[in-house]
Design a protein around this motif. Structure first.
Motif, short mmCIF file in Angstrom:
data_model
loop_
_atom_site.label_atom_id
_atom_site.label_comp_id
_atom_site.label_asym_id
_atom_site.label_seq_id
_atom_site.Cartn_x
_atom_site.Cartn_y
_atom_site.Cartn_z
N PRO A 1 46.85 44.12 25.92
CA PRO A 1 45.85 45.18 25.77
C PRO A 1 44.66 44.73 24.93
O PRO A 1 44.40 45.24 23.85
CB PRO A 1 46.65 46.29 25.06
N TYR A 2 43.93 43.73 25.46
CA TYR A 2 42.84 43.12 24.70
C TYR A 2 41.57 43.03 25.53
O TYR A 2 41.60 42.97 26.76
CB TYR A 2 43.23 41.70 24.25
N GLN A 3 40.45 43.03 24.81
CA GLN A 3 39.17 42.66 25.38
C GLN A 3 38.79 41.31 24.79
O GLN A 3 38.71 41.17 23.57
CB GLN A 3 38.10 43.70 25.07
N PRO B 1 39.98 44.34 20.28
CA PRO B 1 39.07 43.20 20.40
C PRO B 1 39.75 41.90 20.01
O PRO B 1 40.47 41.84 19.01
CB PRO B 1 37.92 43.55 19.44
N CYS B 2 39.52 40.86 20.79
CA CYS B 2 40.06 39.53 20.50
C CYS B 2 38.98 38.50 20.82
O CYS B 2 38.57 38.37 21.97
CB CYS B 2 41.32 39.24 21.30
N VAL C 1 41.23 38.57 15.37
CA VAL C 1 41.62 39.93 15.72
C VAL C 1 41.61 40.79 14.47
O VAL C 1 41.65 40.27 13.34
CB VAL C 1 43.04 39.97 16.37
N PRO C 2 41.56 42.12 14.61
CA PRO C 2 41.66 42.99 13.43
C PRO C 2 42.95 42.71 12.66
O PRO C 2 44.02 42.52 13.26
CB PRO C 2 41.66 44.39 14.03
N VAL D 1 38.75 44.62 8.06
CA VAL D 1 39.35 43.31 7.85
C VAL D 1 39.74 42.65 9.17
O VAL D 1 40.34 43.30 10.04
CB VAL D 1 40.62 43.42 6.96
N TYR D 2 39.42 41.36 9.29
CA TYR D 2 39.82 40.56 10.45
C TYR D 2 40.59 39.34 9.98
O TYR D 2 40.55 38.97 8.80
CB TYR D 2 38.59 40.12 11.26
#
Length: 281
Positions: A58-60, A88-89, A103-104, A249-250
């Motif tokens: 489940p990523y963009q 988001p990735c 990633v987050p 944070v990432y």
């Protein structure tokens, strides 16, 4: 100039395709149509995933192969088109270096901890403007506390321990060694490469625990620093993060390690899908 641009696009296309192949290798039950790389001239996600693939991934994806990367610009670029049901990735690389996933951090906690439910619940902690004043006064200490709390609250069964390498502080949690970076200026490659070298050379050493992080009675505090995966946790000032709707944070970690976490998280799903695929054929 035109030839240089052409070479850069070709390099980016090859890297994008290599990431596609790595993802397919990690999930062999997904067919070629489930995951495909887009053309360089096409706007939007760099990997197109079918609904079946999105159920497991489940990523963009935003994929960049650059010697100098403006990571916050890449994050903002991806979040402009982010779907609420996808994470988001950003996958980045440079010459002679293995790819890195960004990633987050809350998502990293969720997929890497043993308590997945607690990890998912921690997502609400990102972008909390109530700690903006503390972040502005001492961003490094504030981000370290946020990181420690998120790790602890997401079900890690090992103590989150402070360690030091050279002139900076990191956190050790199970097999992860996390460098904390809370400054506005972020040269991701420099910071990441420095930390990777420190971990590989054994320059990471245990530091005394702060008074507010003493281990519970009977807890084993022995650290095994011989087999850890380095990663960099970085944050944007909270007020600015809220202003731009950015998560606070990432984390940057090896892309191979990120894929391993996703595979482990969906182990049951992928095995069932593989079995059903064999039955249908």
């Amino acid at each position: 100039m035109a030839s240089r641009v052409t070479q850069a696009k070709a390099k980016g296309r090859r890297f994008q395709q290599s990431i596609e192949h790595l993802v397919k290798d990690a999930f062999p039950h997904l067919t070629g149509n489930d995951i495909r790389s887009t053309n360089m001239s096409v706007s939007g996600d760099d990997l197109i995933l079918s609904p079946r693939a999105q159920a497991i991934l489940p990523y963009q994806f935003e994929i960049k192969c650059q010697e100098k990367i403006s990571i916050w610009r890449a994050v903002h670029q991806l979040l402009k088109r982010q779907r609420e049901d996808l994470t988001p990735c950003i996958v980045v690389a440079k010459n002679y270096a293995k790819p890195v996933a960004v990633v987050p951090f809350s998502h990293f906690c969720s997929i890497s901890s043993q308590n997945r439910a607690a990890g998912a619940a921690s997502l609400s902690a990102q972008g909390d403007c109530s700690v903006s004043e503390a972040f502005e006064k001492d961003p490094s200490t504030c981000l370290t506390h946020i990181t420690r709390d998120m790790l602890t609250n997401t079900g890690y069964n090992s103590l989150v321990t402070t360690v030091s390498a050279k002139s900076y502080t990191a956190l050790q949690c199970q097999q992860w060694n996390l460098r904390i970076w809370a400054k506005n200026y972020l040269n991701l490659w420099k910071i990441y490469d420095e930390h990777v070298r420190a971990v590989k050379k054994g320059l990471v050493t245990a530091a005394p625990l702060p008074s507010d992080a003493q281990p519970p009675s009977g807890h084993d505090t022995t650290l095994d620093l011989s087999n850890v995966t380095p990663a960099v946790v970085f944050g944007k000032p909270v007020a600015d993060a809220c202003l731009h709707h950015l998560p606070l944070v990432y984390v940057a970690l090896p892309f191979a390690s990120f894929l391993d976490l996703v595979v482990q998280q969906h182990g049951d799903d992928t095995s069932k899908a593989t079995q059903s695929q064999h039955v249908s054929t």
